[in-house]
Design an enzyme around this catalytic site. Sequence first.
Site, mmCIF file in Angstrom:
data_model
loop_
_atom_site.group_PDB
_atom_site.id
_atom_site.type_symbol
_atom_site.label_atom_id
_atom_site.label_comp_id
_atom_site.label_asym_id
_atom_site.label_seq_id
_atom_site.Cartn_x
_atom_site.Cartn_y
_atom_site.Cartn_z
ATOM 1 N N GLY A 63 0.791 -1.227 0.000
ATOM 2 C CA GLY A 63 0.000 0.000 0.000
ATOM 3 C C GLY A 63 0.820 1.272 0.000
ATOM 4 N N LYS A 64 2.103 1.181 -0.383
ATOM 5 C CA LYS A 64 2.979 2.360 -0.377
ATOM 6 C C LYS A 64 2.438 3.488 -1.240
ATOM 7 C CE LYS A 64 6.783 0.623 -1.928
ATOM 8 N NZ LYS A 64 6.238 -0.724 -2.195
ATOM 9 N N THR A 65 1.985 3.144 -2.449
ATOM 10 C CA THR A 65 1.543 4.196 -3.367
ATOM 11 C C THR A 65 0.291 4.875 -2.846
ATOM 12 O OG1 THR A 65 2.505 3.001 -5.239
ATOM 13 C CG2 THR A 65 0.879 4.699 -5.744
ATOM 14 N N LYS A 116 9.231 8.645 -7.303
ATOM 15 C CA LYS A 116 9.419 7.199 -7.145
ATOM 16 C C LYS A 116 10.566 6.870 -8.080
ATOM 17 C CE LYS A 116 7.197 2.668 -7.408
ATOM 18 N NZ LYS A 116 7.116 2.250 -6.008
ATOM 19 N N ASP A 140 2.176 2.993 -10.582
ATOM 20 C CA ASP A 140 2.359 3.747 -9.334
ATOM 21 C C ASP A 140 2.721 5.194 -9.637
ATOM 22 O OD1 ASP A 140 1.862 1.392 -8.037
ATOM 23 O OD2 ASP A 140 3.938 1.044 -7.418
ATOM 24 N N GLU A 165 8.751 7.681 -2.727
ATOM 25 C CA GLU A 165 8.251 6.316 -2.538
ATOM 26 C C GLU A 165 9.316 5.311 -2.962
ATOM 27 O OE1 GLU A 165 5.005 3.195 -4.342
ATOM 28 O OE2 GLU A 165 4.540 5.338 -4.488
ATOM 29 N N VAL A 206 10.683 1.214 -3.566
ATOM 30 C CA VAL A 206 10.221 0.108 -4.402
ATOM 31 C C VAL A 206 10.284 -1.156 -3.561
ATOM 32 C CG1 VAL A 206 12.539 -0.166 -5.372
ATOM 33 C CG2 VAL A 206 10.593 -1.158 -6.572
ATOM 34 N N SER A 214 -1.943 -1.041 6.645
ATOM 35 C CA SER A 214 -2.849 -0.969 5.508
ATOM 36 C C SER A 214 -3.646 -2.270 5.461
ATOM 37 C CB SER A 214 -2.048 -0.768 4.216
ATOM 38 O OG SER A 214 -2.897 -0.611 3.112
#
Length: 226
Positions: free
Chosen positions: A14-16, A37, A52, A116, A118, A176
């Site tokens: 759920g990073k993005t 990113k 993303d 962000e 990876v 998340s």
Amino acid sequence: MPGVFVTATGTDAGKTYVSAGLIAACRRTAQHVDALKPVISGFDPANPEGSDTGRLLAALGEPVTPEAIARISPWRFAAPLSPDMAAALEGRTLSFDAIVAACRATLLPDRTTIIEGVGGVMVPLEPGRTILDLMAALAIPVVLVSPTGLGAISHLLTALDVLARRALAPAAIVLSETPGSTVPLKATLATLAGFCRRGDVFVLRRMAPSLQEPVFDAIRARLPDP
């Protein structure tokens, strides 16, 4: 706060979504915000809007153009693998120093840059260098994202231990919610209470995703002022 680095315990955590939510929270306060990113794998140039990078641009309110994609994600690879593997398939290599330099160039005093990562904390970038090394080199606040499914607690505590060894205690930990998880969220929070300070943990319910969720404003408030 010139920037914040959003990382995770693993891929597809759920990073993005969290990065986009933080962008939206900054924009609600009229704060100048940008996103980066630097490395993305599994990128399909035929569907940049679904990537993303495309989602970050949408959160910024910017059109998804080839130029904007290249600005937000200078290193793009097709294979959905760790960046070193994806680069090798294309006969390319990654330069850790170049990635660090690209990130630092976006950390300007007049804005907050949401960077962000990876994959997870220990994803390789080049031989002997990982996302952890990138975060240590940048030395900006870290937000750690974790799913809530079976095994997530162990992965989260492992990530926290690794971060602590590099003096990178997260400014916020985001759970998340994993749709369909067999692990009760309440039980996960109770277990984590023995390892994390209560105010450090935020819950992001993914059943009704919206960048207007108040939790993003709460996470933003935990970060140092710009």
